[in-house]
Design a protein around this motif. Structure first.
Motif, PDB file in Angstrom:
ATOM      1  N   VAL A 139       1.152  -6.218   6.404  1.00  0.00           N
ATOM      2  CA  VAL A 139       2.109  -7.301   6.683  1.00  0.00           C
ATOM      3  C   VAL A 139       3.504  -6.775   7.029  1.00  0.00           C
ATOM      4  CG1 VAL A 139       0.872  -8.967   5.247  1.00  0.00           C
ATOM      5  CG2 VAL A 139       2.654  -7.540   4.217  1.00  0.00           C
ATOM      6  N   VAL A 140       3.693  -5.471   6.851  1.00  0.00           N
ATOM      7  CA  VAL A 140       4.995  -4.852   7.105  1.00  0.00           C
ATOM      8  C   VAL A 140       4.768  -3.566   7.894  1.00  0.00           C
ATOM      9  CG1 VAL A 140       7.046  -3.812   6.048  1.00  0.00           C
ATOM     10  CG2 VAL A 140       5.970  -5.801   4.978  1.00  0.00           C
ATOM     11  N   PHE A 141       5.678  -3.255   8.820  1.00  0.00           N
ATOM     12  CA  PHE A 141       5.600  -1.984   9.522  1.00  0.00           C
ATOM     13  C   PHE A 141       6.962  -1.291   9.533  1.00  0.00           C
ATOM     14  CE2 PHE A 141       7.041  -4.853  12.794  1.00  0.00           C
ATOM     15  CZ  PHE A 141       7.785  -4.095  13.694  1.00  0.00           C
ATOM     16  N   GLU A 142       6.934  -0.013   9.825  1.00  0.00           N
ATOM     17  CA  GLU A 142       8.162   0.774   9.902  1.00  0.00           C
ATOM     18  C   GLU A 142       8.498   0.995  11.377  1.00  0.00           C
ATOM     19  OE1 GLU A 142       9.994   5.116   8.530  1.00  0.00           O
ATOM     20  OE2 GLU A 142       7.825   4.776   8.519  1.00  0.00           O
ATOM     21  N   ILE A 174      16.586   6.537   4.328  1.00  0.00           N
ATOM     22  CA  ILE A 174      16.322   5.105   4.249  1.00  0.00           C
ATOM     23  C   ILE A 174      15.114   4.782   5.122  1.00  0.00           C
ATOM     24  CG2 ILE A 174      17.186   2.813   4.870  1.00  0.00           C
ATOM     25  CD1 ILE A 174      20.009   3.835   4.241  1.00  0.00           C
ATOM     26  N   THR A 175      14.164   4.043   4.568  1.00  0.00           N
ATOM     27  CA  THR A 175      13.023   3.570   5.348  1.00  0.00           C
ATOM     28  C   THR A 175      13.283   2.132   5.766  1.00  0.00           C
ATOM     29  OG1 THR A 175      11.452   4.997   4.168  1.00  0.00           O
ATOM     30  CG2 THR A 175      10.546   3.121   5.355  1.00  0.00           C
ATOM     31  N   VAL A 176      13.080   1.853   7.040  1.00  0.00           N
ATOM     32  CA  VAL A 176      13.292   0.506   7.566  1.00  0.00           C
ATOM     33  C   VAL A 176      11.974  -0.271   7.493  1.00  0.00           C
ATOM     34  CG1 VAL A 176      14.000  -0.855   9.564  1.00  0.00           C
ATOM     35  CG2 VAL A 176      15.090   1.361   9.113  1.00  0.00           C
ATOM     36  N   PHE A 177      12.006  -1.436   6.868  1.00  0.00           N
ATOM     37  CA  PHE A 177      10.847  -2.329   6.794  1.00  0.00           C
ATOM     38  C   PHE A 177      11.071  -3.527   7.714  1.00  0.00           C
ATOM     39  CE2 PHE A 177      10.333  -1.069   2.039  1.00  0.00           C
ATOM     40  CZ  PHE A 177       9.658   0.103   2.403  1.00  0.00           C
ATOM     41  N   LYS A 228       6.030   6.090  -8.534  1.00  0.00           N
ATOM     42  CA  LYS A 228       4.796   6.817  -8.840  1.00  0.00           C
ATOM     43  C   LYS A 228       4.339   7.673  -7.661  1.00  0.00           C
ATOM     44  CE  LYS A 228       0.003   6.055 -10.332  1.00  0.00           C
ATOM     45  NZ  LYS A 228      -1.012   5.024 -10.715  1.00  0.00           N
ATOM     46  N   HIS A 229       4.568   7.205  -6.442  1.00  0.00           N
ATOM     47  CA  HIS A 229       4.083   7.909  -5.261  1.00  0.00           C
ATOM     48  C   HIS A 229       5.160   8.756  -4.580  1.00  0.00           C
ATOM     49  CE1 HIS A 229       0.905   4.921  -5.845  1.00  0.00           C
ATOM     50  NE2 HIS A 229       0.125   5.734  -5.163  1.00  0.00           N
ATOM     51  N   SER A 230       6.285   8.952  -5.263  1.00  0.00           N
ATOM     52  CA  SER A 230       7.330   9.836  -4.736  1.00  0.00           C
ATOM     53  C   SER A 230       6.961  11.287  -5.008  1.00  0.00           C
ATOM     54  CB  SER A 230       8.679   9.517  -5.385  1.00  0.00           C
ATOM     55  OG  SER A 230       9.108   8.214  -5.036  1.00  0.00           O
ATOM     56  N   PHE A 278       6.424   6.020   3.964  1.00  0.00           N
ATOM     57  CA  PHE A 278       5.916   4.676   4.264  1.00  0.00           C
ATOM     58  C   PHE A 278       4.392   4.645   4.198  1.00  0.00           C
ATOM     59  CE2 PHE A 278       4.300   1.382   7.075  1.00  0.00           C
ATOM     60  CZ  PHE A 278       4.954   0.276   6.568  1.00  0.00           C
ATOM     61  N   LYS A 279       3.737   5.732   4.624  1.00  0.00           N
ATOM     62  CA  LYS A 279       2.270   5.731   4.620  1.00  0.00           C
ATOM     63  C   LYS A 279       1.705   5.550   3.215  1.00  0.00           C
ATOM     64  CE  LYS A 279       1.533  10.750   4.302  1.00  0.00           C
ATOM     65  NZ  LYS A 279       0.888  11.921   4.930  1.00  0.00           N
ATOM     66  N   ASP A 280       2.471   5.988   2.204  1.00  0.00           N
ATOM     67  CA  ASP A 280       2.043   5.767   0.818  1.00  0.00           C
ATOM     68  C   ASP A 280       2.356   4.340   0.368  1.00  0.00           C
ATOM     69  OD1 ASP A 280       1.096   8.416   0.414  1.00  0.00           O
ATOM     70  OD2 ASP A 280       3.164   9.094   0.215  1.00  0.00           O
ATOM     71  N   LEU A 281       3.531   3.857   0.744  1.00  0.00           N
ATOM     72  CA  LEU A 281       3.902   2.483   0.385  1.00  0.00           C
ATOM     73  C   LEU A 281       2.989   1.472   1.059  1.00  0.00           C
ATOM     74  CD1 LEU A 281       7.795   2.783   0.683  1.00  0.00           C
ATOM     75  CD2 LEU A 281       6.446   2.720  -1.419  1.00  0.00           C
TER      76      LEU A 281
END
Length: 372
Positions: free
Chosen positions: A24-27, A102-105, A131-133, A143-146
């Motif tokens: 539902v979200v992309f970078e 910063i990751t853009v969503f 947890k996935h950092s 982002f691929k983990d999020l």
């Protein structure tokens, strides 16, 4: 707001669909090589995003030197991927460029953009990001983990209703913040009146502080230190930025004024009461030379902004002699009493507003966590 919160306890999620964040979200991978030509006005670094604040309130100007090239658009959510435990995620209400940390969503068609910041700004998402950092001193999450984070997505019509509810709650908090800011500015005006306007009008005598007080440096904080009071750890330990923990021991046992003396906390003023420990990063009033109004002195030390009087070395600090070289206006007892009452009234209102905002934010966070 309590009524709104109660209503959320009976939300029917039977029609909600399990989805992954990446569905539902992309970078967006947009960038600019010439931000000035492209008309970019805002530059955002991690320092411009406030922890646990859904609004992007700050930015630098393009005139400031920057190597950032990553673009974002109005409505995107900017997520601090470095040190995710700081919980930095805010929706932009303007376009610009931002740091690589910063990751853009950006929402896809099946998610309303208005709901995206609330999907991100919740404890489950932050816990997942932490947890996935990966990394040592400065962990980052990709982002691929999020994208694998799972949650329940409501149908589009319910998304609109939820977004309306959540933004209405946010509006309540924002209105309270506006009132708080007005009272903070009112307090600043009152300080100026007390220590500048009135003394000039009445041609008040000024007395150098070295004739009124003696200062002392604190001592290295105790080895035994706790974050919160527990058992025998009941005495607050003050550093330059306020209470930094609690100890079994105390250094002084009387009400005093503590001043930050090192670095960014130079000159920060803290009123204390009872038994406390003062660290070597702070100064405190060791002795009052005669009868004097401690509250009036404390607010004066705040008003003159001692931070501007620190030395300019690589290790900035404020000295006892520098503090005591300032002169304080001596108002009549009656005038001093009146000004103190005005200030205390404003300060009490500010404390009440902060408490109210804290409660409102707690309710808002609880609702967000329940929905997502």
């Amino acid at each position: 707001m309590e009524t709104l919160l109660c209503e959320t306890l009976s939300i029917d999620k039977t029609t909600w669909t399990p989805v992954k964040f990446g569905e539902v979200v992309f970078e967006p991978k947009e960038s600019t090589k010439d931000p000035i030509t492209d008309g970019i006005e805002h530059v955002v670094g991690l320092e411009h995003i406030e922890s646990e604040d859904i609004h992007l309130r700050n930015s630098a100007t393009i005139e400031e030197a920057t190597t950032f090239t990553k673009s974002f658009s109005k409505g995107d959510v900017l997520f601090g991927r470095r040190r995710a435990y700081l919980k930095k995620a805010a929706q932009a209400f303007f376009s610009g460029i931002c740091s690589g940390d910063i990751t853009v969503f950006r929402a896809k068609e099946n998610l309303l953009p208005e709901l995206l910041p609330f999907v991100v700004q919740n404890e489950k998402f932050f816990d997942y990001a932490i947890k996935h950092s990966a990394g040592g001193l400065s962990p980052r999450v990709k982002f691929k983990d999020l994208a694998n984070y799972e949650f329940l997505l409501p149908p589009k019509d319910q998304q609109a209703k939820l977004a309306e509810l959540l933004w209405a709650m946010d509006e309540v908090v924002e209105r309270e913040n506006v009132i708080l800011d007005k009272n903070i500015n009112l307090r600043k005006s009152q300080l100026k009146e007390t220590y500048f306007t009135i003394p000039i009008k009445h041609r008040s005598e000024k007395v150098i502080l070295e004739k009124l007080i003696k200062l002392s440096s604190g001592k290295t904080r105790p080895k035994d230190l706790r974050d919160k009071p527990i058992d025998n750890y009941v005495y607050p330990v003050y550093g330059g930025n306020g209470i930094i923990g609690y100890s079994k021991d105390y250094l002084i046992e009387y009400d005093t004024i503590v001043l930050g003396r090192v670095g960014e906390y130079c000159g920060v003023v803290h009123d204390t009461s009872g038994k406390i420990w003062v660290s070597d990063n702070a100064l405190y009033v060791k002795e009052y030379l005669g009868s004097f109004d401690k509250y009036y002195l404390s607010r004066f030390l705040e008003y003159i902004d001692l931070n501007k009087q620190q030395n300019k070395s690589s290790h900035p600090l404020i000295t006892q002699s520098k503090v005591c070289s300032n002169s304080i206006p001596m108002l009549s007892k009656e005038l001093m009493r009146k000004q103190n009452l005005k200030l205390k009234g404003i300060e009490e209102l500010i404390l009440n507003l902060k408490s109210k905002i804290s409660s409102s934010k707690a309710l808002q966070k609880s609702l967000i966590n329940q929905v997502f």
